[in-house]
Scaffold this motif. Structure first.
Motif, short mmCIF file in Angstrom:
data_model
loop_
_atom_site.label_atom_id
_atom_site.label_comp_id
_atom_site.label_asym_id
_atom_site.label_seq_id
_atom_site.Cartn_x
_atom_site.Cartn_y
_atom_site.Cartn_z
N SER A 305 37.39 21.67 39.61
CA SER A 305 37.21 21.47 38.19
C SER A 305 36.56 20.11 37.97
N LYS A 306 35.36 20.11 37.43
CA LYS A 306 34.64 18.85 37.23
C LYS A 306 35.34 17.97 36.20
N LYS A 307 35.78 18.56 35.11
CA LYS A 307 36.41 17.80 34.04
C LYS A 307 37.70 17.14 34.51
N LYS A 308 38.51 17.88 35.24
CA LYS A 308 39.80 17.36 35.71
C LYS A 308 39.67 16.61 37.04
N ASN A 309 38.52 16.77 37.70
CA ASN A 309 38.31 16.18 39.03
C ASN A 309 39.46 16.59 39.96
N SER A 310 39.77 17.90 39.96
CA SER A 310 40.91 18.40 40.73
C SER A 310 40.54 19.69 41.45
N LYS A 328 50.31 46.48 48.33
CA LYS A 328 49.83 46.23 46.97
C LYS A 328 49.05 44.92 46.93
N TYR A 329 48.04 44.87 46.08
CA TYR A 329 47.19 43.69 45.92
C TYR A 329 47.13 43.32 44.44
N GLU A 330 47.60 42.13 44.13
CA GLU A 330 47.56 41.67 42.75
C GLU A 330 46.19 41.09 42.43
N THR A 331 45.87 41.09 41.14
CA THR A 331 44.64 40.46 40.67
C THR A 331 45.01 39.18 39.94
N ASP A 332 44.31 38.09 40.25
CA ASP A 332 44.55 36.81 39.60
C ASP A 332 43.25 36.34 38.96
N SER A 333 43.27 35.19 38.31
CA SER A 333 42.06 34.73 37.61
C SER A 333 42.00 33.22 37.50
N ILE A 334 40.78 32.73 37.33
CA ILE A 334 40.51 31.34 36.96
C ILE A 334 39.45 31.36 35.88
N ASN A 335 39.17 30.21 35.28
CA ASN A 335 38.09 30.11 34.29
C ASN A 335 37.15 28.98 34.67
N PHE A 336 35.86 29.30 34.73
CA PHE A 336 34.83 28.32 35.02
C PHE A 336 34.43 27.59 33.74
N ALA A 337 34.54 26.27 33.75
CA ALA A 337 33.92 25.45 32.71
C ALA A 337 32.58 24.97 33.27
N GLU A 338 31.77 24.38 32.43
CA GLU A 338 30.45 23.89 32.87
C GLU A 338 30.62 22.87 34.00
N GLY A 339 29.84 23.07 35.05
CA GLY A 339 29.87 22.16 36.19
C GLY A 339 30.93 22.47 37.23
N ASP A 340 31.81 23.45 36.96
CA ASP A 340 32.85 23.81 37.93
C ASP A 340 32.24 24.54 39.12
N ILE A 341 32.91 24.43 40.26
CA ILE A 341 32.39 24.97 41.52
C ILE A 341 33.49 25.75 42.24
#
Length: 411
Positions: A305-310, A328-341
């Motif tokens: 996370s670019k904003k959090k530098n974490s 069984k396989y669970e589905t998880d998620s994250i959210n990309f903000a601008e500049g995230d990698i």
């Protein structure tokens, strides 16, 4: 313990020089019982005797009451043997009076080695049964890995591979593998993507892919996987799985059921000593940067996370593909903000070793990601590869396939 590292630990234990199959099996079981990390108090090896249609006790060890020497379990009395043939590893309540008298009320057992025909049915040559204070799914997954390693080592003893026309076959495999890998660079709406696979040998068991999903191509699937074999076998397995995922993407199946079906397929089609680790994620046109994913035992991708530098690790949401059917396989998620990698990688990156036998590891990878976070995905990938190369020994025994896919949201 991480499943892939468990596999490698057991593979190392079983890689010694042994006079016969029995010596190999005994040594591995003794090591498992003696090491606290496995949380196993006792173990037994049973060998199939087709002439009497029974499994005979071959070996027992640990802090458990001893079963009479050469004790036999007859196939006709144990319906559970048929189930082991189909699913390999089971958790069950004990029904044999003698074993119950020895304090064995519930057990975990797994089939090992080749399958032998007995009255028209196939049964594993060996059964491994273990005692533990905690008999549950975690133990079942552990025993599956143990059985996978032992079956692999036994198969190495059974087979003598032909070298005839090997160079020609390798060249054909390299050409075919290159033909199915996607272009390195890819652009999808707000995202830039760059991926690469570098084989440790002539062909790789690692693979990656980009999958256009939906009539309007409003989603993009990102795949990174690793077939556990070596050389041509690994390359063939990688191509098979890659093709299966491409086909599944055409039907727009949701991630969890897709992973479930892939696991069933690998378990059914591949031999008992094979497994695949796989990370699958989907980008979309969602402006909030939603990224859905499932991780089947693959090294956890690193999200910066670019904003959090974490950093956030995308840990497995289910077991490796293959050893444990009906998982069984669970589905998880994250959210990309601008500049995230997001950096998706195989173990050939973090487990590259130097001359002191130290791993490159995730902390070094974090440092290079942070240092190059303002660069393009292409530049980040080659910066990582360059850093790994400078760190690593040139000894090929400590090298593995290397795969990297870097996803960056545009700023």
């Amino acid at each position: 313990m991480d499943q892939k590292r468990l596999f490698k630990t057991l593979d190392t234990i079983a890689s010694g020089s042994f006079n016969d199959d029995t010596e190999l099996l005994k040594y591995v079981i003794e090591q498992i019982v003696s090491k606290e990390q496995f949380n196993v108090s006792g173990g037994r090896i049973w060998k199939l005797e087709p002439s009497i249609q029974a499994y005979k006790l071959l070996f027992q060890t640990g802090k458990v009451q001893k079963i009479p020497k050469d004790y036999k379990l007859y196939i006709k009395d144990y319906i559970i043997f048929d189930k082991i043939t189909s699913v390999r590893t089971i958790l069950a309540d004990e029904t044999d009076a003698t074993l119950i008298s020895k304090g064995i009320f519930r057990y975990s057992a797994s089939g090992v080695g080749k399958k032998i025909n007995v009255n028209g049915k196939k049964y594993y040559e060996y059964l491994i049964a273990i005692n533990s204070d905690k008999i549950g799914d975690d133990l079942r997954y552990t025993l599956n890995i143990i059985a996978t390693v032992l079956t692999s080592k036994l198969r190495e003893r059974y087979l003598t591979l032909s070298r005839k026309n090997l160079i020609e076959n390798i060249d054909k495999a390299k050409e075919l593998q290159r033909s199915i890998l996607p272009e390195h660079e890819y652009k999808f709406h707000f995202y830039d993507i760059f991926g690469v696979t570098i084989p440790a040998e002539n062909v790789a068991g690692d693979f990656y892919d980009y999958l256009k999903i939906g009539d309007d191509e409003e989603r993009l699937g990102i795949v990174v996987g690793d077939a556990a074999s070596k050389g041509l076998a690994a390359a063939a397995e990688a191509m098979y799985i890659s093709g299966a995922i491409r086909m599944a993407s055409n039907f727009q199946i949701k991630i969890s059921p897709m992973m479930f079906r892939l696991n069933q397929l690998v378990n059914k089609i591949f031999s008992d000593d094979k497994f695949v680790s796989l990370f699958y994620g989907e980008l979309s046109t969602d402006k909030k940067g939603l990224f859905l994913y499932a991780n089947a035992g693959q090294n956890p991708p690193i999200f910066y996370s670019k904003k959090k530098n974490s950093f956030t690790y995308l840990y497995p949401t289910g077991p490796l593909l293959g050893p444990a059917p009906n998982s069984k396989y669970e589905t998880d998620s994250i959210n990309f903000a601008e500049g995230d990698i997001l950096v998706v990688y195989s173990d050939g990156i973090v487990e590259s070793a130097n001359d002191k036998y130290e791993f490159y590891d995730e902390k070094r990878l974090e440092k290079i990601i942070r240092k190059t976070s303002n660069l393009s995905p292409r530049e980040i990938v080659y910066s990582i590869l360059d850093d790994v190369s400078k760190f690593s020994t040139s000894d090929s025994r400590y090298q593995d396939d290397k795969t990297l896919v870097v996803i960056k949201r545009n700023e």
